[in-house]
Design a protein around this motif. Structure first.
Motif: not given
Length: 159
Positions: A68-80, A137-147
């Protein structure tokens, strides 16, 4: 005359130490504070689905927060990805070395407590970055204020 010389050298010594402390304080402020990661994690709601997927895929909370801190934002995903994780490993390794040298230089001064605190945070971030690098690598998918969920970057094919 000897007493005045003694006082002048003592004054210069303390002035030198104060300047060094100010420089180290400014260096500490210039680096990213680890508390910002915790604040982001505290604001965002973690779903039960996320906890299940973290357990299934061997991804811990520190990896999610790092992404979440260092990943790139791709739509609703944080990708590192693997390359970004390797870059973070190199950068953090350099920073750890710098602060280890500062620790050695100022181990007899009060400022060493600040250096130790920053060094511990950098070492934790370094170990997390290495684990993410091992996972490719790791991907985190978020929507609004929810992971919502998280998964390893190498677990899907991108064409």
């Amino acid at each position: 005359l000897i007493y005045k010389t003694y006082l002048n050298t003592r004054y210069l010594y303390f002035k030198y130490i104060n300047i060094i402390c100010i420089i180290i304080f400014l260096m500490l402020l210039s680096f990213k504070d680890n508390n910002t990661i915790k604040k982001i994690g505290a604001i965002m709601h973690k779903t039960t689905h996320l906890h299940k997927r973290m357990n299934d895929r061997g991804i811990d909370n520190s990896m999610v927060l790092f992404t979440l801190d260092f990943g790139d934002i791709e739509g609703d995903k944080y990708v590192i990805n693997h390359k970004a994780a390797q870059l973070q490993v190199k950068t953090l390794k350099k920073e750890v070395r710098k602060f280890e040298q500062l620790h050695k230089k100022f181990k007899n001064f009060n400022v060493v407590n600040l250096v130790n605190k920053k060094l511990e945070g950098l070492q934790k971030d370094y170990s997390v970055a290495k684990r993410i690098c091992d996972k490719k690598g790791v991907v985190v998918v978020c929507s609004g204020d929810a992971i919502i969920t998280t998964y390893n970057k190498s677990s899907y094919l991108s064409y």
